[in-house]
Motif scaffolding. Sequence first.
Motif, short mmCIF file in Angstrom:
data_model
loop_
_atom_site.label_atom_id
_atom_site.label_comp_id
_atom_site.label_asym_id
_atom_site.label_seq_id
_atom_site.Cartn_x
_atom_site.Cartn_y
_atom_site.Cartn_z
N VAL A 167 7.76 -5.96 11.07
CA VAL A 167 7.26 -4.58 11.01
C VAL A 167 7.61 -3.97 9.65
N GLY A 168 8.87 -4.15 9.24
CA GLY A 168 9.26 -3.65 7.93
C GLY A 168 8.49 -4.34 6.81
N TRP A 169 8.31 -5.62 6.98
CA TRP A 169 7.61 -6.47 6.00
C TRP A 169 6.20 -5.94 5.76
N GLU A 170 5.50 -5.66 6.86
CA GLU A 170 4.15 -5.12 6.75
C GLU A 170 4.19 -3.69 6.20
N GLY A 171 5.20 -2.96 6.62
CA GLY A 171 5.31 -1.57 6.20
C GLY A 171 5.48 -1.46 4.70
N VAL A 172 6.35 -2.29 4.11
CA VAL A 172 6.52 -2.21 2.66
C VAL A 172 5.24 -2.63 1.95
N GLY A 173 4.53 -3.60 2.55
CA GLY A 173 3.25 -4.01 1.97
C GLY A 173 2.28 -2.84 1.92
N LEU A 174 2.27 -2.10 3.02
CA LEU A 174 1.36 -0.96 3.11
C LEU A 174 1.72 0.10 2.06
N CYS A 175 3.02 0.39 1.94
CA CYS A 175 3.44 1.39 0.95
C CYS A 175 3.10 0.92 -0.45
N SER A 176 3.33 -0.36 -0.70
CA SER A 176 3.02 -0.90 -2.01
C SER A 176 1.54 -0.72 -2.31
N TYR A 177 0.74 -1.00 -1.29
CA TYR A 177 -0.71 -0.84 -1.42
C TYR A 177 -1.08 0.60 -1.74
N LEU A 178 -0.48 1.53 -1.00
CA LEU A 178 -0.80 2.94 -1.21
C LEU A 178 -0.38 3.39 -2.60
N LEU A 179 0.77 2.89 -3.06
CA LEU A 179 1.28 3.36 -4.34
C LEU A 179 0.59 2.71 -5.53
N ILE A 180 0.17 1.46 -5.37
CA ILE A 180 -0.58 0.82 -6.46
C ILE A 180 -1.87 1.59 -6.68
N GLY A 181 -2.49 1.99 -5.57
CA GLY A 181 -3.75 2.71 -5.69
C GLY A 181 -3.57 4.20 -5.88
N TYR A 182 -2.38 4.61 -6.34
CA TYR A 182 -2.09 6.03 -6.41
C TYR A 182 -3.05 6.78 -7.33
N TYR A 183 -3.35 6.18 -8.47
CA TYR A 183 -4.27 6.86 -9.39
C TYR A 183 -5.70 6.60 -8.93
N ILE A 184 -6.19 7.45 -8.04
CA ILE A 184 -7.48 7.13 -7.44
C ILE A 184 -8.62 7.18 -8.44
N GLU A 185 -8.43 7.91 -9.52
CA GLU A 185 -9.57 8.03 -10.42
C GLU A 185 -9.81 6.74 -11.19
N ARG A 186 -8.80 5.84 -11.15
CA ARG A 186 -8.99 4.59 -11.88
C ARG A 186 -9.54 3.53 -10.94
N ARG A 187 -10.69 2.98 -11.31
CA ARG A 187 -11.32 1.98 -10.49
C ARG A 187 -10.42 0.74 -10.35
N SER A 188 -9.79 0.37 -11.47
CA SER A 188 -8.98 -0.84 -11.45
C SER A 188 -7.80 -0.68 -10.49
N ALA A 189 -7.34 0.57 -10.31
CA ALA A 189 -6.20 0.78 -9.41
C ALA A 189 -6.59 0.41 -7.99
N GLY A 190 -7.77 0.85 -7.56
CA GLY A 190 -8.23 0.52 -6.22
C GLY A 190 -8.37 -0.98 -6.02
N ASP A 191 -8.95 -1.64 -7.02
CA ASP A 191 -9.14 -3.08 -6.90
C ASP A 191 -7.81 -3.81 -6.87
N ALA A 192 -6.88 -3.36 -7.73
CA ALA A 192 -5.57 -4.01 -7.77
C ALA A 192 -4.87 -3.84 -6.42
N ALA A 193 -4.99 -2.64 -5.85
CA ALA A 193 -4.34 -2.40 -4.55
C ALA A 193 -4.91 -3.33 -3.50
#
Lengths: 476, 170, 644
Positions: C144-170
């Motif tokens: 559960v924690g393992w998936e949870g950190v993955g999710l947070c990582s995903y959300l934070l990588i895509g933090y700059y929503i205006e950047r297309r590359s951020a969404g793809d990287a996430a």
Amino acid sequence: MDLNYAALLPEILLAVAGILLMLAIPVLPSRQQVRLGYAASLALAAALVTALLQWGDHGPAFFGMVSMDALGGAARILFLVSSAAVALISVSYLKRERLRHGEYFPLLLMATVGMSLMAVSADLIMTFLGLEILSISSYVLAGYRRGDPRSNESALKYFLLGAFSTAFMLYGIALLYGAAGSTKYAGIAEAATQGQAETATFLLGLGLLLVGFGFKAALAPLHVWTPDVYQGAPVPITAHLAVGSKAAVLITLLRLLHQVFPASADQWQTLLWIASAATMIIGNVAALTQTDVKRLLAYSSIAHAGYILLGVIANSPRGAQGVLFYLAAYSLMTLGAFAVVQVFARREERFTKLEDFRGIGYRHPLLSVSLTIFLLSLIGIPPTAGFYGKLFLFSAAVEADLVALVILAVLASAVGLYYYLQLIVLMFMKEAASPPEPVPVPLAARIVILLMAAGTLYLGVYPAQVLSIAGEAAGL
Amino acid sequence: METYLFYALALILVTFSILTVTARNPVRSAVYLVSALLAVAGFFFLLEAEFVGAVQVLVYVGGIMVLFLFVIMLVSIEALDRQPKVSRQWRTGVVLAVVLCLELSLLIFRGTVSLEEGLAEPGIITTTETMNTEAVGTVLYSTYLLPFEIASVLLLVAIVGAVVLAKKEI
Amino acid sequence: MIEYFWLALVPPLAGFLFNGLAGKRLPARIVSGAGCAAIGASFLFLLAVFAEFIRLPASEQQIVHRLFTWIQAGTFTAECSFLLDPLSMIMLLVITGVGFLIHVYSTAYMKGESGLYRYFAYLNLFIFMMSLLVMAGNYLLLFVGWEGVGLCSYLLIGYYIERRSAGDAAKKAFVVNRVGDACFLLGVFLIFKTFGTLEFGSLFETVSRTHPQPEGGFTVLAAITLLLFLGATGKSAQIPLQVWLPDAMEGPTPVSALIHAATMVTAGVYLVVRSAALYSRAPDVLLLVAVVGVLTALLAALTALVQRDIKKVLAYSTISQLGYMFMALGVGAFSTGIFHLFTHAFFKALLFLGAGSVLLRLHHELDLFRMGGLKNSLRVTCWTMWVGTAALAGIVPLSGFFSKDEILWRALDSPLGHPVFWVAGLVVAGLTAFYMCRLMFLAFYGSPAHGHGESGSEAGTAVTAPLTLLAGAAAVAGLIGLPAYLGDHRLDRFLEPVFRYSYDHGVSASHASHSLELLAAGAALAISLLGGALAYRLYARDRSLPRRLADRFPAIHGTLQRQFRIDEAYSLFVVGGLKALSRRVLWRVVDVGVVDGAVNGTASLFRRWSGVAARMQSGNTRTYAAWIVTGAALVFLYLLSVIG
């Protein structure tokens, strides 16, 4: 033998309510017909209350045509909840599309009667009748948007192919009657243990029955109708087809295979093994390139039926428990997703393309956040219902030595992740293409969306309660 | 004697069924269908199920088919006539049908336990002393009460559905 | 108090809920203050727990707290249970300690960004999930924690929503991780099926009874450990799932420091160490772990040599260092792996935060070749980053020296080790020193490049204080694990209770003399200094030589720059393959119909909008019916084969 009317109280209630609603159509002024939807929801709620009160009842009724047990009770509750949600999201839908309420809700109630009868049936004839009531109402409901050729196409395809598959099923029932001398579940199961299970007649009957159920549950390669029908049908009916109807068929299949045909387990396990593998792969891979949300969710529902089969094939109480829990989770998340799609599609379902969801994330937080919860649950991320659904299902399958199939399922769901995620990325991480258009969220739909989201999270955080109910229903 | 009759009826049934789906003219199709349904009624008589046989004739041949014919008369036949009856895919269809038939017959004849041996004792109506009709009535109102009633729900749904889909302005 | 250690989870969760629910309407000061305070409180609480924990006798340093029975279904039970042992203690301190500093740093770094409440809510949620991961008492909760950190990582990588590359990287990070997670989950299933429990305590105890000796070959334990290791390669960015980490640098720099350097990516290492009782009994899998670690370390270090993007250099460096850690685990030196994890957390977080400070100064200019001469305006950043660089390069007596040297020594000395590992490790050490010094020279020395004048200064105390503190930690953290020739390895002794059910391969017992160990350490140090000197020659004095080298060998340079083209290969074969299967085969054939084939392709599109009657004859419906008959025919075929 006793008639025991009380056993079918929820069904009787729904049927009577359906007829009363039809009688109300000419009396009610057309502006007031919106109320029919709420009346239908109330009838479903009343039936739900009776079904809940009947939880724990056991024993046959109506000369052994139906039989009350925990499995039937749990299934009934699931169907009623699903239909109630469908009814609630239908109210605003019909109003928005300027469709008549009149016949819609009676048909929905009757479809629920059909599902409910399938759940408690103890005789192939009853099962068949229940399935036909469900199917015929669904054919009509799928074509309810008569002005739209897509809807017409959907209804016609569904009807023609459904009738075609019914022929297979009916032939199967006839052969089983020939082999066992009875259409009763108990009679067939008994005949099977006395050597009939080895005969060609019996096996052929089982095979034909599987073809019929396989069609209704959209198992590959009998799934071909699903995308077209789901895409063309009105969104609430798509939800009904993907959730209530599918769950009814799968639970009936589960009961038949586990309780009536355990003697032929080797045969149907092999057949379903192949079907499950094909269903998971085709459902997930074909979904990758879809551009329409309804079609995407159609393929997704195909894939999920493939996962659910794992628990059926496990042929153990734990497997059955997994199936029931997964169906509960699947119903919540799929109904929720369709409710969001229904609201977002707006008039004449113009906005169902994936591209239409671009950048709505922060503009419509209620819709996008709840849709994200549903999608994460469909992927199977904790803490959502979908995670535990997969967990219980897959672990039951591993216990039943279905390791290869589980590996396949896990890989297939990893593929599935891609297209669900695509939608989330579109919503939150891409800029909107066009200036926003307001999305009105009617109260009833809002309630459904919130309830489903809360349920998805509840099952994801504390699955124990529902799991124990599922366990009781599975005979654990 | 019974066996010969059975095969004769079966031949009639299969022939008329094929004719029904291949005939160009819908009226002919309907007439062929009537003949096929009559052959089915023949089976019921052969099985000494006189009541069901009679109902088959009355309801299907007498009622439903006449209705069919009426509808066909009302729809313009010429338009239907021009539509190709057999599509491009008939080859696939024939191949699949042949494969299916082959498999079914293999299953029936080549199985370790053949169809005949696999049959169980008839279950419900075993009495020949009482009248056939009476026996049907008895089970319909006892054991099969619920399916009998539920069938009416099915019919209701079908009627409502037909009205919803077919009528121009409800 | 110590039995309430799990309460450390509460402040981050509260912070997440507070910022997530109310943060939108609150001023930035309160949002960031609440975010920092939550983690600070958690850290202080854990320090108090630690003070008590350290006084317990070693045999009692294994505290299990069952909060409630989470799921009870027949034979399947899952407790919501937490485990505090030396391993989770040290992980928790690192997570909350480094996490707190990075939260403080974020208040300055993220100043003025929109959606600050989201940022802090996600960051707090991340700390919560990561703490849950290391505190979990069974594999399910860990997952559960393992998936949870993955999710947070995903959300934070895509933090700059205006950047297309951020969404793809996430998305990429998430998908790649899920492949690993799927394997992890399969491993968990297999554990439950084989041993009937997922609780660490009872599971490891059972394993030590049923499998007293390690066994080669493909045993159940080998299958389990292999699957868990595949999960670890996803999270810790090891071959073959390393592709996501460089792209993850799209997220804000403090996120890179916390999640993609110091904590989350080390979860894979943690998982293997936690499962040491299983791994130590599957020597073949251990060998695989070591080989993967060595290869990843080499590959990533080579790639880091030529990167132009300052954060990418650090990202590849992280992959490379994680490879080191896995190498240590692979030769059976589990506590050594944790030692390096511990020191790495400090100096890598420091380096990322330093890079962030540079980015703040240069308005998010990422290209190293457009930097230069920053040493005067960013004094604190410059000297703290030198400390980090020296620590990473393994210069005595900074922390990296001790931990890295121990890994190299174990690779040579352990019964599971091999001289090849040692040699490869030495090469990586040299490369590491080279690319880090290259980064430093390019960024801080030479002439100021491209419009960034001499003026400007550090961004404030919220930036410099964390840097200074981390530099201090990076300098002295190595003292807890002194090599045998210098004194006492405290960390080894502290971690001992964790490995009580593991099979002892005799890794920690020294097999050779102190003088040989000293010699090996000297060799590593010499190679590092050599790498640094080379970087000085190439990048500090005359910068034309590297360009000429790149022009001279474009193929090698290009290959290195694009990480040996692994990304391209993946997108070509895996992603492209699946999409082609979906579009060409399944959609066209199964969906539209195989019978009409290509003819229908264009025709059906037209028909889609024509009337229903035409459609009926179109063949689509008939095609579908044909599929149904085919399905039935297949069923009968099977029945025929059964009846025979």
